[in-house]
Design a protein around this motif. Structure first.
Motif, PDB file in Angstrom:
ATOM      1  N   HIS A  51     -10.106   6.187   7.156  1.00  0.00           N
ATOM      2  CA  HIS A  51     -11.016   5.669   8.187  1.00  0.00           C
ATOM      3  C   HIS A  51     -12.013   4.656   7.644  1.00  0.00           C
ATOM      4  CE1 HIS A  51      -9.452   8.482  11.070  1.00  0.00           C
ATOM      5  NE2 HIS A  51      -9.747   9.503  10.302  1.00  0.00           N
ATOM      6  N   GLY A  52     -12.097   4.513   6.339  1.00  0.00           N
ATOM      7  CA  GLY A  52     -13.025   3.557   5.756  1.00  0.00           C
ATOM      8  C   GLY A  52     -14.407   4.122   5.469  1.00  0.00           C
ATOM      9  N   ARG A  77      -9.404   2.117   3.959  1.00  0.00           N
ATOM     10  CA  ARG A  77      -8.623   1.762   5.149  1.00  0.00           C
ATOM     11  C   ARG A  77      -7.139   2.003   4.915  1.00  0.00           C
ATOM     12  NH1 ARG A  77     -11.430   1.654   9.665  1.00  0.00           N
ATOM     13  NH2 ARG A  77     -13.368   0.518   9.434  1.00  0.00           N
ATOM     14  N   SER A  78      -6.514   2.710   5.835  1.00  0.00           N
ATOM     15  CA  SER A  78      -5.128   3.141   5.678  1.00  0.00           C
ATOM     16  C   SER A  78      -4.153   2.020   6.028  1.00  0.00           C
ATOM     17  CB  SER A  78      -4.866   4.348   6.574  1.00  0.00           C
ATOM     18  OG  SER A  78      -3.571   4.834   6.375  1.00  0.00           O
ATOM     19  N   ARG A  79      -3.208   1.825   5.135  1.00  0.00           N
ATOM     20  CA  ARG A  79      -2.088   0.902   5.347  1.00  0.00           C
ATOM     21  C   ARG A  79      -0.997   1.292   4.367  1.00  0.00           C
ATOM     22  NH1 ARG A  79      -2.426  -3.039   1.189  1.00  0.00           N
ATOM     23  NH2 ARG A  79      -4.461  -3.059   0.207  1.00  0.00           N
TER      24      ARG A  79
END
Length: 128
Positions: A51-52, A77-79
């Protein structure tokens, strides 16, 4: 290249309980046979939390024969991340692991185990 299927390596790493202690680890891995020439492996991973915010609680690690070759806070941040891994030449095997590690800043009672999932989308090893 040869794609290792989900049956060959678990498709995720995560804590089974909600309250991992600092230093606790959830680890999945696979051993790859070495060849006479160096080969390359490609691993794609992603943390579901991402979620950052709330950094410093857990990180994902990729290890080759016990050495950390990649690490990232699961709150980043998800990627999908593509990680290149050298498979050295020689006899025996190379052990590749994906781990989720509880860091010293993790809080008890916050349900961090539920946020710990790291997905493994693919793992490919090039032919020699």
């Amino acid at each position: 290249s040869r794609t290792v299927t989900v049956e060959d390596i678990e498709h995720f790493a995560e804590f089974t309980g909600d309250d991992p202690a600092p230093g606790a680890e959830a680890v999945v891995g696979i051993s790859v046979l070495r060849d006479s020439q160096q080969r390359e492996a490609t691993l794609e991973v992603r943390s579901l939390y991402g979620h950052g915010f709330n950094t410093g609680r857990m990180e994902m690690q990729v290890r080759v024969d016990g050495a950390v070759v990649f690490q990232r806070d699961i709150a980043a941040r998800s990627r999908w991340l593509k990680i290149e891994i050298p498979i050295p030449p020689g006899n025996g095997t190379t052990r590749i692991e994906v781990a989720v590690v509880a860091l010293p800043g993790i809080e008890s009672g916050w349900g961090w185990g539920r946020a710990s999932t790291v997905l493994i989308r693919s793992f490919e090893v090039s032919d020699a």
